[in-house]
Design a protein around this motif. Sequence first.
Motif, mmCIF file in Angstrom:
data_model
loop_
_atom_site.group_PDB
_atom_site.id
_atom_site.type_symbol
_atom_site.label_atom_id
_atom_site.label_comp_id
_atom_site.label_asym_id
_atom_site.label_seq_id
_atom_site.Cartn_x
_atom_site.Cartn_y
_atom_site.Cartn_z
ATOM 1 N N GLU A 67 -7.070 17.547 7.562
ATOM 2 C CA GLU A 67 -7.285 18.556 6.524
ATOM 3 C C GLU A 67 -6.021 19.367 6.255
ATOM 4 O O GLU A 67 -5.771 19.773 5.116
ATOM 5 N N LEU A 74 -9.066 26.838 7.136
ATOM 6 C CA LEU A 74 -10.148 25.962 6.690
ATOM 7 C C LEU A 74 -11.423 26.753 6.442
ATOM 8 O O LEU A 74 -12.163 26.484 5.484
ATOM 9 N N HIS A 78 -11.188 28.864 3.187
ATOM 10 C CA HIS A 78 -11.304 28.044 1.978
ATOM 11 C C HIS A 78 -12.626 27.266 1.934
ATOM 12 O O HIS A 78 -12.779 26.369 1.105
ATOM 13 N N GLU A 79 -13.541 27.592 2.849
ATOM 14 C CA GLU A 79 -14.883 27.006 2.887
ATOM 15 C C GLU A 79 -14.862 25.501 3.110
ATOM 16 O O GLU A 79 -15.765 24.785 2.683
ATOM 17 N N THR A 80 -13.830 25.021 3.795
ATOM 18 C CA THR A 80 -13.806 23.613 4.185
ATOM 19 C C THR A 80 -14.729 23.377 5.364
ATOM 20 O O THR A 80 -15.302 22.288 5.509
#
Length: 365
Positions: free
Chosen positions: A101, A325, A328-330
Motif C-alpha cells: 500500500e 493508511l 486515508h480510510e485504506t
Amino acid sequence: MGVGERIAEARSESGLTQAQLAAAVGLARSALAKVETGIRGVSALELVAIARELRRRVEWFVEPGPPAIVSYRASREGVATQAIDDALDKIVRDVDFVIREIPGLIQSQPDHESPPESMADAEELAARARSLLGLEPDEPALELSRRVTGVGLLPFAIPLGDGADAGTVLLRAGGVSVINGDLRVGRRRLALAHEFGHYLVADPYTTDWRVAATDADALEGRLDRFARALLIPEADLRSRWAEWTAAVDDTLRDVAVRAGSHYQVDMATLARRLTEVGMLDTTQANSIRAVQTKKADIVEKNLVIAHELEPISLPRPYEQAILKLYRHETVTADRACGLLLGTFDEEALPDRFPVSEAEIWTVMS
C-alpha cells in the motif's frame, strides 16, 4: 506445502505425538495420520480445534504468505522456536501488506556484503556498517533500532519468553527482524546488531538461540564479532577505558559499570570485547561478567538508563505508514490496531481527513 504437512510441522514443533494431538481435538489417531499425509481432508471445525491446540493462527495452515515467509520456512532447518516462528509469520505478512500500500516504507537498501571469512573481516564489516548507519568511526552505536530502519531493516521487539533471541526475514526490498523483548536491554541491542549483520550479508533467514559465539557455526561466531565491534568500537573503548581507569577512586567494577552504560551493552558482551581486543586477561574478564549494575551506581555515577527495544516496540516509519493508511480510510480502526500489534487503541488513532461535500455527492450520484 499442504495443510496436512503444515499440521505435522506445527505438531512436531509443539512436541506432541499424533496420538496426543488427536486425543486433544477429538480425532482418531489414524484419522489425524491421514490428514497429515494428505489422504484425508480436514474440516473447518477440525482445523480450528487443531490450530487452537497448537497455538497457531488458522491462516498459518492455509495461506502460504508472501514470498519472504515462504523462503524463511524453507531455509530454517528446524531451528526456530514456535514463538519466533509465529511472530515472524504474522509480522512479515503485515509488513508485506503495508509495503504494497505504501511502497516508500522501505526507502533504501544497501548492496549485499560478502559474509566475513575471518574475525578481521568481521571487524572490517562493522566499520563499513558504521559508516552506512551514519556513525563516526569511534562513535558508539546508540539508537541502533532507529538507525537500521534508515537502511531498510525494520526491527520489532516482541515478548517471546524463553527461546530464540531474534530472527530475520529478507523481503523483496528491505527486511524484518524480530527481537525477543524479554531479554535485557543490552542483550536486545546485541541481538539486533547480530541480525543487522545477517541482513547485510543477505541470509534468507536465521534464528539465533543465543548471541554468544559457538565453534559449531563459524559464520554465527563472526557475526557475533561484527555485532560487538559495531556496538563497541575499539578506538573509543581504548580511549575511554584509559580515562576511566585513571580515576583514583574507581575500581575495575566501577569502570565496567561506566562502560556498560556508555555503550548500552551487557557485561558479558563488554568482557568479551575487552578480551578480543587484548585489553584484559581472562581473570579480569570473568570478574566483569559477574558485575551487576545497582541503583546506587546509576545515581552516584549519573548513568544513562537505556530503554531501547522495550516491548512492544515497532519501527517508527512502519507506525507512521499505518496511521497514514488509517487517515486515508485504506484500513479500518480495528485493522490499524491489529497492524500496530495492540500498541494503539481506537481512541489513540488520529482523526481521519474530513470528506468534502463534493466528494460525498460524487459517491452518492
